[in-house]
Design a protein around this motif. Structure first.
Motif, PDB file in Angstrom:
ATOM      1  N   GLY A 124       0.805  -1.464  -0.059  1.00  0.00           N
ATOM      2  CA  GLY A 124       0.042   0.149  -0.124  1.00  0.00           C
ATOM      3  C   GLY A 124       0.821   1.296   0.024  1.00  0.00           C
ATOM      4  O   GLY A 124       0.425   2.236  -0.741  1.00  0.00           O
ATOM      5  N   VAL A 143      -8.720   7.733  -1.812  1.00  0.00           N
ATOM      6  CA  VAL A 143      -7.729   6.553  -1.125  1.00  0.00           C
ATOM      7  C   VAL A 143      -8.378   6.089   0.273  1.00  0.00           C
ATOM      8  O   VAL A 143      -8.378   4.987   0.703  1.00  0.00           O
ATOM      9  N   GLY A 147      -9.717   2.706   1.517  1.00  0.00           N
ATOM     10  CA  GLY A 147      -9.280   1.807   2.668  1.00  0.00           C
ATOM     11  C   GLY A 147     -10.443   1.471   3.540  1.00  0.00           C
ATOM     12  O   GLY A 147     -10.241   0.366   4.391  1.00  0.00           O
ATOM     13  N   CYS A 199      -3.687   2.638   3.526  1.00  0.00           N
ATOM     14  CA  CYS A 199      -4.634   3.752   2.902  1.00  0.00           C
ATOM     15  C   CYS A 199      -4.753   5.015   3.991  1.00  0.00           C
ATOM     16  O   CYS A 199      -4.592   6.115   3.537  1.00  0.00           O
TER      17      CYS A 199
END
Length: 292
Positions: A124, A143, A147, A199
């Motif tokens: 990630g 993002v 996540g 994330c």
């Protein structure tokens, strides 16, 4: 984790000698790492700043920053990252080690899952590092939303594969799960959880660095303080709450933390775009420098 895997492999119940060996080795590595940091030479700009700013002034600045609207809202996101940290670093491997239906090597499996969490974190961080220019264009909140979705997926897999009593004690064949416990699904859930954690953490650090350039040290101190506080709270209640309730708390704070992050990120982008004439300088100029 690799070292612990080989130590725990074949151990259905971890003996005192194995625990002692693992603790001594990890303590030695930790001590060596701490000593290495202490021996680093201070950078010139840090030395100069420490001469000008006192500890009382730094604490006052941190308190004032914490009481701002943006930081109070972001504290919800910070709090969630601490809860998630306690889950993947403590509660999750404990649940795996206590799940009888995962077999005799379940203690070693817990270490494999921790390696999977780390792999997800590394992947990630690498992906969002290479694709950082896309967050400049579209913002950081997509993002974080991604996540959050991954977090819910991982928590669902954990809920399906591990018995509700697994955080509390060793389980037996009478402790059933919704679906048969599958070590591959458990390892996949660990990887997804690690990726989702990256994330949140990469975007939080990026947001703090961009939005609070002149007070970055105070902003990061608040972030780590709230995160550590929530981890401590989670570790306190984790031996007393069954798994489904701990997962429910995580899901609730995952949605709340995501909404809080999106609110701050979106408001900051709109503010900078408006005051900079639509040039979108959010990532080159701190929006805290513009008039409120």
């Amino acid at each position: 984790n690799i070292f612990a895997y080989f130590m725990f492999n074949g151990e259905e119940f971890i003996s005192s000698s194995v625990r002692t060996t693992v603790v001594v080795v990890l303590l030695a590595v930790t001590s060596a790492g701490t000593l290495s940091v202490l021996l680093l030479r201070p950078t010139p700009w840090v030395t100069a700043q420490s001469n000008n700013d006192g500890s009382a002034s730094a604490i006052k600045d941190s308190v004032n920053l914490f009481l701002t609207k943006e930081m109070l809202v972001l504290s919800i996101t910070f709090f969630y990252t601490g809860l998630q940290f306690s889950m993947w670093s403590g509660v999750f491997p404990t649940c795996i080690g206590f799940t009888y239906t995962l077999g005799e090597n379940r203690k070693a499996l817990s270490m494999i899952c921790m390696i999977c969490v780390g792999s997800g974190e590394v992947l990630g961080g690498s992906v969002f590092g290479f694709l950082g220019h896309l967050t400049t264009k579209w913002g950081k909140y997509p993002v974080v939303i991604f996540g959050c979705a991954l977090s819910v997926v991982s928590y669902t897999l954990i809920f399906l594969n591990l018995p509700s009593e697994s955080p509390l004690r060793e389980t037996g064949p009478e402790h059933t799960t919704i679906i048969p416990s599958n070590p591959y699904l458990v390892a996949f859930a660990a990887f997804v959880m690690g990726f989702s954690d990256s994330c949140f953490n990469t975007q939080i650090m990026s947001l703090l660095g961009d939005a609070f350039k002149t007070q970055s040290s105070s902003a990061f101190a608040i972030y780590k303080f709230i995160q550590s506080l929530s981890s401590a709270i989670a570790f306190f209640y984790s031996p007393y709450l069954e798994l489904q309730w701990q997962l429910l708390i995580l899901v609730v704070f995952a949605f709340a933390g995501t909404a809080a992050f999106c609110m701050v990120d979106g408001e900051g982008r709109r503010k900078v775009n408006r005051l900079s004439g639509g040039r979108g300088e959010y990532f080159t100029k701190s929006y805290e420098t513009f008039p409120q």
